[in-house]
Write a protein that holds these residues in place. Structure first.
Motif, PDB file in Angstrom:
ATOM      1  N   ARG A   2       0.843  -1.199   0.000  1.00 10.63           N
ATOM      2  CA  ARG A   2       0.000   0.000   0.000  1.00 10.63           C
ATOM      3  C   ARG A   2       0.878   1.248   0.000  1.00 10.63           C
ATOM      4  NH1 ARG A   2      -4.522  -0.498   4.558  1.00 10.63           N
ATOM      5  NH2 ARG A   2      -4.882   1.618   3.787  1.00 10.63           N
ATOM      6  N   THR A   3       0.395   2.301  -0.653  1.00  6.85           N
ATOM      7  CA  THR A   3       1.132   3.556  -0.762  1.00  6.85           C
ATOM      8  C   THR A   3       0.260   4.681  -0.222  1.00  6.85           C
ATOM      9  OG1 THR A   3       2.296   2.749  -2.720  1.00  6.85           O
ATOM     10  CG2 THR A   3       2.317   5.124  -2.319  1.00  6.85           C
ATOM     11  N   ILE A   4       0.800   5.441   0.731  1.00  7.17           N
ATOM     12  CA  ILE A   4       0.083   6.590   1.287  1.00  7.17           C
ATOM     13  C   ILE A   4       1.047   7.764   1.370  1.00  7.17           C
ATOM     14  CG2 ILE A   4      -1.501   5.143   2.618  1.00  7.17           C
ATOM     15  CD1 ILE A   4       0.166   5.768   5.098  1.00  7.17           C
ATOM     16  N   SER A   5       0.508   8.906   1.683  1.00  5.39           N
ATOM     17  CA  SER A   5       1.357  10.091   1.810  1.00  5.39           C
ATOM     18  C   SER A   5       2.033  10.124   3.182  1.00  5.39           C
ATOM     19  CB  SER A   5       0.529  11.360   1.611  1.00  5.39           C
ATOM     20  OG  SER A   5      -0.426  11.480   2.658  1.00  5.39           O
ATOM     21  N   ARG A   6       3.100  10.848   3.249  1.00 12.48           N
ATOM     22  CA  ARG A   6       3.856  10.977   4.498  1.00 12.48           C
ATOM     23  C   ARG A   6       3.008  11.674   5.561  1.00 12.48           C
ATOM     24  NH1 ARG A   6       7.605  15.143   5.776  1.00 12.48           N
ATOM     25  NH2 ARG A   6       9.133  14.540   7.388  1.00 12.48           N
ATOM     26  N   GLU A   7       2.257  12.685   5.174  1.00 16.20           N
ATOM     27  CA  GLU A   7       1.403  13.407   6.117  1.00 16.20           C
ATOM     28  C   GLU A   7       0.295  12.512   6.668  1.00 16.20           C
ATOM     29  OE1 GLU A   7       2.228  14.385   3.171  1.00 16.20           O
ATOM     30  OE2 GLU A   7       3.554  16.118   3.503  1.00 16.20           O
ATOM     31  N   GLU A   8      -0.267  11.640   5.799  1.00 13.09           N
ATOM     32  CA  GLU A   8      -1.333  10.764   6.249  1.00 13.09           C
ATOM     33  C   GLU A   8      -0.825   9.754   7.276  1.00 13.09           C
ATOM     34  OE1 GLU A   8      -5.078   9.168   6.656  1.00 13.09           O
ATOM     35  OE2 GLU A   8      -4.435  11.035   5.680  1.00 13.09           O
ATOM     36  N   LEU A   9       0.340   9.166   7.026  1.00  7.69           N
ATOM     37  CA  LEU A   9       0.889   8.214   7.987  1.00  7.69           C
ATOM     38  C   LEU A   9       1.226   8.910   9.305  1.00  7.69           C
ATOM     39  CD1 LEU A   9       1.775   5.363   8.589  1.00  7.69           C
ATOM     40  CD2 LEU A   9       4.010   5.885   7.582  1.00  7.69           C
ATOM     41  N   TYR A  10       1.686  10.157   9.235  1.00  9.73           N
ATOM     42  CA  TYR A  10       1.984  10.926  10.456  1.00  9.73           C
ATOM     43  C   TYR A  10       0.713  11.096  11.290  1.00  9.73           C
ATOM     44  CZ  TYR A  10       2.899  15.023  13.362  1.00  9.73           C
ATOM     45  OH  TYR A  10       2.997  15.886  14.418  1.00  9.73           O
ATOM     46  N   LYS A  11      -0.391  11.427  10.639  1.00  7.85           N
ATOM     47  CA  LYS A  11      -1.658  11.592  11.360  1.00  7.85           C
ATOM     48  C   LYS A  11      -2.110  10.275  11.998  1.00  7.85           C
ATOM     49  CE  LYS A  11      -3.316  15.315   8.364  1.00  7.85           C
ATOM     50  NZ  LYS A  11      -4.358  15.718   7.379  1.00  7.85           N
ATOM     51  N   GLN A  12      -1.893   9.173  11.305  1.00 11.94           N
ATOM     52  CA  GLN A  12      -2.344   7.879  11.808  1.00 11.94           C
ATOM     53  C   GLN A  12      -1.569   7.445  13.046  1.00 11.94           C
ATOM     54  OE1 GLN A  12      -2.242   5.010   8.625  1.00 11.94           O
ATOM     55  NE2 GLN A  12      -3.785   6.082   7.405  1.00 11.94           N
ATOM     56  N   CYS A  36       8.642   4.612   9.453  1.00 14.90           N
ATOM     57  CA  CYS A  36       8.532   6.016   9.848  1.00 14.90           C
ATOM     58  C   CYS A  36       9.901   6.681   9.969  1.00 14.90           C
ATOM     59  CB  CYS A  36       7.773   6.122  11.166  1.00 14.90           C
ATOM     60  SG  CYS A  36       6.019   5.674  11.053  1.00 14.90           S
ATOM     61  N   ASN A  37      10.867   5.949  10.503  1.00  7.98           N
ATOM     62  CA  ASN A  37      12.212   6.516  10.631  1.00  7.98           C
ATOM     63  C   ASN A  37      12.829   6.801   9.267  1.00  7.98           C
ATOM     64  OD1 ASN A  37      11.966   6.316  13.396  1.00  7.98           O
ATOM     65  ND2 ASN A  37      13.070   4.379  13.538  1.00  7.98           N
ATOM     66  N   ARG A  38      12.614   5.900   8.303  1.00  2.00           N
ATOM     67  CA  ARG A  38      13.177   6.128   6.968  1.00  2.00           C
ATOM     68  C   ARG A  38      12.597   7.367   6.313  1.00  2.00           C
ATOM     69  NH1 ARG A  38      12.634   0.456   6.489  1.00  2.00           N
ATOM     70  NH2 ARG A  38      10.680   0.734   5.313  1.00  2.00           N
ATOM     71  N   HIS A  39      11.339   7.646   6.592  1.00  2.00           N
ATOM     72  CA  HIS A  39      10.688   8.808   5.974  1.00  2.00           C
ATOM     73  C   HIS A  39      10.651  10.022   6.898  1.00  2.00           C
ATOM     74  CE1 HIS A  39       9.057   6.782   2.325  1.00  2.00           C
ATOM     75  NE2 HIS A  39       9.204   5.709   3.081  1.00  2.00           N
ATOM     76  N   LYS A  40      11.466  10.007   7.950  1.00  2.00           N
ATOM     77  CA  LYS A  40      11.601  11.141   8.866  1.00  2.00           C
ATOM     78  C   LYS A  40      10.254  11.533   9.470  1.00  2.00           C
ATOM     79  CE  LYS A  40      15.852  11.188   7.449  1.00  2.00           C
ATOM     80  NZ  LYS A  40      16.912  10.563   8.294  1.00  2.00           N
ATOM     81  N   ILE A  41       9.489  10.515   9.883  1.00  2.00           N
ATOM     82  CA  ILE A  41       8.186  10.757  10.515  1.00  2.00           C
ATOM     83  C   ILE A  41       8.343  10.516  12.007  1.00  2.00           C
ATOM     84  CG2 ILE A  41       5.771  10.046  10.624  1.00  2.00           C
ATOM     85  CD1 ILE A  41       6.006   9.081   7.755  1.00  2.00           C
ATOM     86  N   LEU A  63       5.622  17.378  12.326  1.00  2.00           N
ATOM     87  CA  LEU A  63       6.217  16.711  11.168  1.00  2.00           C
ATOM     88  C   LEU A  63       7.186  17.658  10.478  1.00  2.00           C
ATOM     89  CD1 LEU A  63       6.210  14.228   9.251  1.00  2.00           C
ATOM     90  CD2 LEU A  63       4.431  15.409   7.943  1.00  2.00           C
ATOM     91  N   PRO A  64       8.469  17.322  10.413  1.00  2.00           N
ATOM     92  CA  PRO A  64       9.437  18.229   9.769  1.00  2.00           C
ATOM     93  C   PRO A  64       9.274  18.232   8.244  1.00  2.00           C
ATOM     94  CG  PRO A  64      10.509  16.184  10.402  1.00  2.00           C
ATOM     95  CD  PRO A  64       9.105  16.107  10.936  1.00  2.00           C
ATOM     96  N   ARG A  65       9.673  19.342   7.662  1.00  2.00           N
ATOM     97  CA  ARG A  65       9.639  19.449   6.214  1.00  2.00           C
ATOM     98  C   ARG A  65      10.923  18.867   5.619  1.00  2.00           C
ATOM     99  NH1 ARG A  65       7.151  25.486   4.842  1.00  2.00           N
ATOM    100  NH2 ARG A  65       5.117  25.154   5.878  1.00  2.00           N
ATOM    101  N   LEU A  66      10.773  18.268   4.439  1.00  2.00           N
ATOM    102  CA  LEU A  66      11.913  17.643   3.776  1.00  2.00           C
ATOM    103  C   LEU A  66      12.072  18.213   2.378  1.00  2.00           C
ATOM    104  CD1 LEU A  66      11.324  13.898   4.759  1.00  2.00           C
ATOM    105  CD2 LEU A  66      12.853  15.540   5.862  1.00  2.00           C
ATOM    106  N   THR A  67      13.301  18.267   1.943  1.00  2.00           N
ATOM    107  CA  THR A  67      13.571  18.722   0.578  1.00  2.00           C
ATOM    108  C   THR A  67      13.560  17.561  -0.417  1.00  2.00           C
ATOM    109  OG1 THR A  67      15.947  18.516   1.006  1.00  2.00           O
ATOM    110  CG2 THR A  67      14.929  20.678   1.402  1.00  2.00           C
TER     111      THR A  67
END
Length: 459
Positions: A2-12, A36-41, A63-67
């Motif tokens: 499954r694929t979701i956005s980084r913001e959505e997983l942070y909320k969950q 979560c660690n790999r995606h800086k969540i 949630l930090p911003r990433l470039t």
């Protein structure tokens, strides 16, 4: 997957415990934490939900911003189990809820009592692992008839056997009992059997090569051999035990339960039994699917046989009808010739009388040959039925092709009314019995046919 956005997983992960979110994605909470660690969540710290429940102050990390935009989409493996049948996940959920409540005394004792009496079914396992000699890495192996497959260090034998005692006691509350077979000791419930083993996880440490190994490495490099002269790591017992289930590989179901950094496998026994329930349900579903597939294949083969038998019957029926039609065409031809001769003989009554008599006799033969009584006897003699047979309870066609089939042809019959017996006879025999041909005509006809080729016709 499954694929979701980084913001959505942070909320969950900040809306409910990690174990609940991980269960939704069919992965472990540890695997979800690594994702979560790999995606800086950021994820809640230990004790976060307990503090929140008791209205104590907690801190939510933003949630930090990433470039790196590649981290915006999160891919979570483990969704293969979403394709599993509903009874599988339902069986695991219900078993887990029952075991977590530990309402029965046997379940409560299995979860809390560490000094349980060892069942007699583990006697062979204890004897085998006690007598086994450790290998070079320090692990002892035990396997065979009625023995739980083990690969553990001698120092872990007592703990492994206590773990098996509690596992069997807890499994019994869900209807699973030890089952002895030629290759080991499994857990069986109703119509399914699940094999498993207990392993000790090895500890991996970098290996310090000895002087001889360093010299061999240098010699290999001198000769252009890049193969390492010694192992890169040393493996030794770590004391961490694991239960590995031998069922439903590549299904998405969890098959390995092991000690963690903060959680022992003894506290995971309810999850192990719930996993066994899922594996058992999947085995039943696969068996049911295989039986359904076999049933469909059997029905398809039965249909093919029925269609083949129907085609054979239709072909033979057409052959029989063609034989009747051929006789009727011949009768029509003979009737036309006879009508012509009657018209022509009006002036000379003695002309072509023999031919007319033969034609009338031939028409009588055809009328007899195509009579309903003779047609019925000919069809029965050829095992030809114009009524479709009924299929039996197994779906097979009793009228199907079976070996040799008689030739479909029209025949003359001699019927004995007293004996209720009909015998197939030749056309000459029938004509003789019908009085159309004298009994002596057969000999005279054969002689006439032989001498007629050399004797001139008489006028």
């Amino acid at each position: 997957m499954r694929t979701i956005s980084r913001e959505e997983l942070y909320k969950q992960v900040w809306s409910r415990p990690m174990t609940k979110v991980a269960e939704e994605y069919r992965v472990t909470s540890t695997a979800l934490k690594k994702t979560c660690n790999r995606h800086k969540i950021p994820t809640p710290e230990r004790g976060y939900w307990a503090k929140l429940e008791h209205h104590k102050p907690v801190r939510r990390v933003p949630l930090p911003r990433l470039t790196d935009t590649r981290l915006d989409r999160v891919h979570i493996a483990g969704a293969t189990s979403e394709r599993l049948p509903e009874p599988v996940s339902k069986a695991g959920t219900e078993a887990r809820e029952r075991l977590m409540k530990a309402s029965g005394p046997a379940a409560a004792r299995a979860l809390t009592d560490s000094g349980m009496e060892e069942p007699s079914t583990l006697g062979a396992t204890r004897r085998a692992i006690t007598k086994a000699r450790p290998d070079a890495q320090g692990f002892a192996n035990a396997q065979g008839r009625g023995i739980v497959s083990l690969k553990i260090a001698p120092s872990s034998v007592d703990r492994a056997l206590r773990l098996l005692c509690r596992l069997f006691a807890l499994a019994e509350t869900e209807g699973y009992r030890p089952k002895i077979n030629e290759t080991g000791l499994d857990l069986a419930a109703e119509d399914v059997t699940i094999a498993f083993r207990v392993d000790e996880r090895p500890r991996k440490t970098p290996r310090e090569p000895a002087a001889a190994e360093l010299k061999r490495r240098d010699d290999n490099l001198r000769w252009g051999i890049s193969k390492p002269a010694s192992p890169k790591y040393d493996y030794s017992p770590s004391g961490r035990l694991a239960i590995v289930v031998h069922a439903n590989s590549c299904s998405g179901l969890r098959r390995t339960y092991s000690d963690g950094k903060t959680q022992s496998i003894e506290t995971m026994l309810p999850d192990v039994i719930a996993g066994l329930a899922e594996h058992a349900a999947l085995l039943r579903e696969r068996r049911r699917a295989a039986e359904e597939c076999e049933r469909q294949q059997w029905e398809a083969e039965a249909r093919r046989r029925r269609e083949e038998a129907f085609s054979v019957r239709e072909k033979r029926r057409l052959e029989f009808v063609d034989a009747i039609h051929e006789q009727l065409l011949e009768r029509s031809k003979l009737s036309a010739v006879l009508s012509y001769l009657k018209t022509s003989m009006a002036e000379d009554a003695n002309c072509a009388q023999g031919m007319s008599a033969w034609i009338r006799r031939r028409i009588q033969q055809i009328d007899a040959l195509t009579s309903p009584e003779f047609l019925d006897l000919s069809a029965r003699s050829a095992k030809l039925d114009f009524v479709e047979p009924l299929s039996d309870h197994n779906g097979s066609d009793p009228g199907g092709y079976k070996g040799y089939l008689s030739i479909t042809r029209l025949q003359f019959w001699s019927i004995d009314e007293e004996k209720e017996l009909a015998t197939s006879i030749s056309a000459l025999e029938w004509a003789t019995q019908a009085g159309l041909v004298p009994e002596s005509e057969s000999d005279d006809a054969s002689q006439g046919e032989t001498s007629g080729a050399t004797r001139p016709a008489q006028r």
